[in-house]
Scaffold this motif. Sequence first.
Motif, PDB file in Angstrom:
ATOM      1  N   PHE A   1      94.302-101.182 -34.793  1.00  0.00           N
ATOM      2  CA  PHE A   1      95.261-101.816 -33.898  1.00  0.00           C
ATOM      3  C   PHE A   1      96.577-101.047 -33.849  1.00  0.00           C
ATOM      4  O   PHE A   1      97.061-100.696 -32.780  1.00  0.00           O
ATOM      5  N   GLU A   2      97.164-100.781 -35.009  1.00  0.00           N
ATOM      6  CA  GLU A   2      98.471-100.125 -35.050  1.00  0.00           C
ATOM      7  C   GLU A   2      98.433 -98.732 -34.446  1.00  0.00           C
ATOM      8  O   GLU A   2      99.353 -98.336 -33.720  1.00  0.00           O
ATOM      9  N   ASP A   3      97.386 -97.979 -34.726  1.00  0.00           N
ATOM     10  CA  ASP A   3      97.278 -96.623 -34.175  1.00  0.00           C
ATOM     11  C   ASP A   3      97.143 -96.659 -32.652  1.00  0.00           C
ATOM     12  O   ASP A   3      97.749 -95.845 -31.947  1.00  0.00           O
TER      13      ASP A   3
ATOM     14  N   THR B   1      99.737 -96.177 -27.177  1.00  0.00           N
ATOM     15  CA  THR B   1      99.813 -96.780 -25.847  1.00  0.00           C
ATOM     16  C   THR B   1     101.200 -97.335 -25.570  1.00  0.00           C
ATOM     17  O   THR B   1     101.567 -97.535 -24.423  1.00  0.00           O
ATOM     18  N   GLN B   2     101.954 -97.613 -26.620  1.00  0.00           N
ATOM     19  CA  GLN B   2     103.291 -98.206 -26.550  1.00  0.00           C
ATOM     20  C   GLN B   2     103.263 -99.610 -25.936  1.00  0.00           C
ATOM     21  O   GLN B   2     104.237-100.059 -25.346  1.00  0.00           O
ATOM     22  N   ALA B   3     102.148-100.281 -26.102  1.00  0.00           N
ATOM     23  CA  ALA B   3     102.025-101.661 -25.634  1.00  0.00           C
ATOM     24  C   ALA B   3     102.630-102.605 -26.669  1.00  0.00           C
ATOM     25  O   ALA B   3     102.685-102.281 -27.855  1.00  0.00           O
ATOM     26  N   THR B   4     103.078-103.770 -26.226  1.00  0.00           N
ATOM     27  CA  THR B   4     103.553-104.784 -27.169  1.00  0.00           C
ATOM     28  C   THR B   4     102.354-105.303 -27.952  1.00  0.00           C
ATOM     29  O   THR B   4     101.209-105.214 -27.489  1.00  0.00           O
ATOM     30  N   PRO B   5     102.588-105.888 -29.128  1.00  0.00           N
ATOM     31  CA  PRO B   5     101.459-106.445 -29.891  1.00  0.00           C
ATOM     32  C   PRO B   5     100.672-107.490 -29.095  1.00  0.00           C
ATOM     33  O   PRO B   5      99.442-107.525 -29.157  1.00  0.00           O
TER      34      PRO B   5
ATOM     35  N   ALA C   1      96.797-107.062 -28.128  1.00  0.00           N
ATOM     36  CA  ALA C   1      95.817-108.067 -28.559  1.00  0.00           C
ATOM     37  C   ALA C   1      95.039-108.623 -27.371  1.00  0.00           C
ATOM     38  O   ALA C   1      93.810-108.771 -27.439  1.00  0.00           O
ATOM     39  N   SER C   2      95.728-108.898 -26.272  1.00  0.00           N
ATOM     40  CA  SER C   2      95.030-109.463 -25.112  1.00  0.00           C
ATOM     41  C   SER C   2      94.067-108.452 -24.505  1.00  0.00           C
ATOM     42  O   SER C   2      92.958-108.813 -24.094  1.00  0.00           O
TER      43      SER C   2
END
Length: 172
Positions: free
Chosen positions: A45-47, A52-56, A60-61
């Motif tokens: 997830f973190e990598d 991607t620089q997406a928010t968490p 997740a979505s």
Amino acid sequence: MSQNASPSSSAGPNTLCPIALAQEVVGDRWTVLVLRELFLGNHRFEDIQTQTQATPQMMASRLKKLESDGMIERRPYNQRPLRYEYHLTEMGIAFYPVFLALRAWGETWCKPRKQGVAIHYTHIPCGKNPGLGTVCQECGVVLRREELSATLSKSFVAERQKRKEAFKGNQV
């Protein structure tokens, strides 16, 4: 999702058009970037979020949707606390020619030529640069993910490292 199933989105198009149906699964920027990271070998997830620089929440979505659509599967890698890695399914791997086509189009039309190619591939069966596209320009064989060796350009490696350092700096 089976080969004849429809995307999980209940608001999906009421159409027989395969392009509209595919767009329901992979039709946004964040989803395609998640898939890029999975193809590049990032599974955590973190990598994926870092590159991607997406928010968490957005990450997740997208991961949940890709899983419900059958593109990826979660695999536990840690029990305490429970943590998952994300891996492409057969359906996800089948997206690879689309990924290569997007890469070719982006390299050709979306950046200055002087910038150079971001990801260099070697086609393992013939040992040559397959060029841009989905068929090896040297031997004429359709390119498959497992038959390509990727090397990121120095500038693309630097860009990705900069994102990683910025992400780690925001975690402190």
